[in-house]
Structure formats: structure tokens, C-alpha cells
Design a protein around this motif. Structure first.
Motif, PDB file in Angstrom:
ATOM      1  N   VAL A  50       1.148  -1.178  -0.070  1.00 50.95           N
ATOM      2  CA  VAL A  50      -0.020  -0.094   0.162  1.00 50.95           C
ATOM      3  C   VAL A  50       0.767   1.366  -0.197  1.00 50.95           C
ATOM      4  CG1 VAL A  50      -1.426   1.561   1.829  1.00 50.95           C
ATOM      5  CG2 VAL A  50      -2.058  -1.192   0.946  1.00 50.95           C
ATOM      6  N   VAL A  51       1.626   1.436   0.806  1.00 57.20           N
ATOM      7  CA  VAL A  51       2.809   1.987   0.846  1.00 57.20           C
ATOM      8  C   VAL A  51       3.478   2.369  -0.718  1.00 57.20           C
ATOM      9  CG1 VAL A  51       4.889   3.462   2.195  1.00 57.20           C
ATOM     10  CG2 VAL A  51       3.298   1.942   3.134  1.00 57.20           C
ATOM     11  N   ALA A  58       1.417   8.842  -6.601  1.00 56.38           N
ATOM     12  CA  ALA A  58       1.732  10.323  -5.545  1.00 56.38           C
ATOM     13  C   ALA A  58       3.074  11.346  -6.880  1.00 56.38           C
ATOM     14  CB  ALA A  58       2.216  10.818  -4.248  1.00 56.38           C
ATOM     15  N   ALA A  59       4.301  10.269  -7.179  1.00 53.96           N
ATOM     16  CA  ALA A  59       4.991  11.057  -8.140  1.00 53.96           C
ATOM     17  C   ALA A  59       4.772  10.976  -9.456  1.00 53.96           C
ATOM     18  CB  ALA A  59       5.855   9.504  -7.586  1.00 53.96           C
ATOM     19  N   GLN A  60       4.319   9.940  -9.653  1.00 59.61           N
ATOM     20  CA  GLN A  60       3.690  10.674 -10.952  1.00 59.61           C
ATOM     21  C   GLN A  60       3.093  11.826 -11.215  1.00 59.61           C
ATOM     22  OE1 GLN A  60       2.401   6.588 -13.183  1.00 59.61           O
ATOM     23  NE2 GLN A  60       3.574   5.490 -11.892  1.00 59.61           N
ATOM     24  N   VAL A 124       5.204  13.253  -1.685  1.00 60.93           N
ATOM     25  CA  VAL A 124       5.302  11.676  -1.191  1.00 60.93           C
ATOM     26  C   VAL A 124       4.906  11.501  -0.105  1.00 60.93           C
ATOM     27  CG1 VAL A 124       6.496   9.680  -1.250  1.00 60.93           C
ATOM     28  CG2 VAL A 124       6.085  10.839  -3.268  1.00 60.93           C
ATOM     29  N   GLY A 125       5.583  12.002   0.392  1.00 61.15           N
ATOM     30  CA  GLY A 125       5.368  12.472   2.064  1.00 61.15           C
ATOM     31  C   GLY A 125       3.997  12.849   2.634  1.00 61.15           C
ATOM     32  N   GLY A 126       3.511  13.796   2.210  1.00 62.62           N
ATOM     33  CA  GLY A 126       2.564  13.898   2.598  1.00 62.62           C
ATOM     34  C   GLY A 126       1.223  13.557   1.897  1.00 62.62           C
ATOM     35  N   ASP A 127       1.185  12.687   1.012  1.00 60.81           N
ATOM     36  CA  ASP A 127       0.169  11.860   0.808  1.00 60.81           C
ATOM     37  C   ASP A 127       0.621  10.847   1.525  1.00 60.81           C
ATOM     38  OD1 ASP A 127      -0.795  13.439  -1.858  1.00 60.81           O
ATOM     39  OD2 ASP A 127      -0.512  12.098  -3.227  1.00 60.81           O
ATOM     40  N   LEU A 128       1.915   9.975   1.417  1.00 58.53           N
ATOM     41  CA  LEU A 128       1.600   9.203   2.826  1.00 58.53           C
ATOM     42  C   LEU A 128       1.146   9.601   4.610  1.00 58.53           C
ATOM     43  CD1 LEU A 128       3.222   6.136   1.561  1.00 58.53           C
ATOM     44  CD2 LEU A 128       4.827   7.078   2.789  1.00 58.53           C
ATOM     45  N   LYS A 129       1.521   9.903   4.726  1.00 61.73           N
ATOM     46  CA  LYS A 129       1.169  10.401   5.942  1.00 61.73           C
ATOM     47  C   LYS A 129      -0.446  11.277   5.987  1.00 61.73           C
ATOM     48  CE  LYS A 129       1.543  12.701  10.621  1.00 61.73           C
ATOM     49  NZ  LYS A 129       2.164  11.436  11.597  1.00 61.73           N
ATOM     50  N   MET A 131      -2.866   9.797   4.097  1.00 63.82           N
ATOM     51  CA  MET A 131      -3.614   8.337   3.944  1.00 63.82           C
ATOM     52  C   MET A 131      -3.691   7.685   4.874  1.00 63.82           C
ATOM     53  SD  MET A 131      -3.297   8.676  -0.065  1.00 63.82           S
ATOM     54  CE  MET A 131      -4.193   7.612  -0.545  1.00 63.82           C
ATOM     55  N   THR A 132      -2.204   7.119   5.018  1.00 64.69           N
ATOM     56  CA  THR A 132      -2.392   6.005   6.372  1.00 64.69           C
ATOM     57  C   THR A 132      -1.120   6.843   7.760  1.00 64.69           C
ATOM     58  OG1 THR A 132       0.712   6.354   5.385  1.00 64.69           O
ATOM     59  CG2 THR A 132      -1.409   4.810   3.958  1.00 64.69           C
TER      60      THR A 132
END
Length: 170
Positions: A50-51, A58-60, A124-129, A131-132
Motif C-alpha cells: 500500500v505504501v 503520488a510521484a507520477q 509523496v511524504g504528504g500523501d503518505l502521511k 492516507m496512512t
């Protein structure tokens, strides 16, 4: 010689080293159940896959990233009409709140790698934080290739979603 002398007599005094442990465990379980509150225990578990998928997607989104560099399995999957949503990303969940990410990106020719790197860290850091709840504690971005959008389209056969050749000019 009788059969009864060859077998152990079944008596209640037979020693079982585990019988006392089982009895003690049952007593302690009963005591623990009474002493612990009835509140349930909740735990959110995020899979590394998932990560990887969130990080890749996010990167794309970032201007200057043409694509993510996949491995042989990614190319086979895409060749069969599928899509590898985790291609170009390797993630490692360090603990319940932290993750490490490695990204392999194909950068657009003429774009600034340091600016793209800053955007990747934010997005990427923002989306990951968001969402997860995981924090990125380490991120490595490997620029594995640089291409113009035209080179990339030519390399990938310029296929559109319907499988037809895209002959339109920009």
C-alpha cells in the motif's frame, strides 16, 4: 507373566508436569479477564504494498516525472495489458509510524532534478502521511533515465487506451 505387570497402572497419582501449569494458566486467565477493562484493542496495519502504491501514484503526479522505472515483472505485466501500480518504488515500514522509501524515476529532459526532488518529498511524504499516518524517515530518489515526452511516447509505442496507434500531432 501377566500383561498387567508390563503396563503402567492408571492411578490418580500419576505425575503430569504440565497439569499444574494448565490449571495456573486458567486461573490467571480468569483473573486477567476480570481485571482488564472491557475496552477493545484497535490496531491499524498498513501493508508495504500500500505504501509503495501510494508513493508511486503520488510521484507520477509531479511535473517533470515522466514515469517510474519498473523491473522485469512490471514490464511483463504491462506487456500483458496490466498495470503495475507499485513500479519504481520499494518501501520498508520501519515501525508503526515510520517508513523508508526508494523511488526510481524517469525524469523529463530539461527539468530541474533538485526542484523535482523537493516536489517529490512534499507530495509523496504528504500523501503518505495523510492516507496512512506514516512519516517518511528516509527517502532516496534515483533518477534512472532522462527523456523528452516524445522519446518516451516513441519508446512505448504511443499506444492510447483503445490500443490504436496515436498519430495526432502536438
Amino acid at each position: 507373566m501377566t500383561q498387567s505387570t508390563m503396563t503402567k497402572p492408571a492411578t490418580s497419582s500419576t505425575y503430569n508436569p504440565y497439569s499444574d501449569m494448565d490449571a495456573d494458566k486458567k486461573k490467571s486467565d480468569a483473573a486477567t479477564a476480570d481485571s482488564v477493562s472491557a475496552e477493545p484493542v484497535y490496531k491499524l496495519v498498513i501493508d508495504e504494498n500500500v505504501v509503495e502504491k501510494i508513493s508511486s501514484m503520488a510521484a507520477q503526479k509531479i511535473d517533470g516525472i515522466i514515469d517510474m522505472k519498473g523491473n522485469v515483472l512490471s514490464r511483463i505485466q504491462e506487456g500483458l495489458g496490466g498495470a503495475d501500480k507499485t513500479k519504481g518504488v520499494d518501501a520498508d515500514i520501519v515501525d508503526d509510524t515510520n517508513a523508508k522509501i526508494n523511488l526510481d524515476v524517469i525524469m523529463e529532459y530539461g527539468k530541474s532534478a533538485p526542484e523535482i526532488f523537493d516536489d517529490i518529498k512534499k507530495v509523496v511524504g504528504g500523501d503518505l502521511k495523510d492516507m496512512t499516518g506514516l512519516n517518511v524517515v528516509e527517502m532516496t530518489v534515483n533518477v534512472v533515465d532522462v527523456m523528452t515526452p516524445e522519446e518516451y511516447a516513441q519508446k512505448n509505442g504511443s499506444n492510447s487506451d483503445d490500443g490504436q496507434q496515436d498519430d495526432s500531432a502536438n
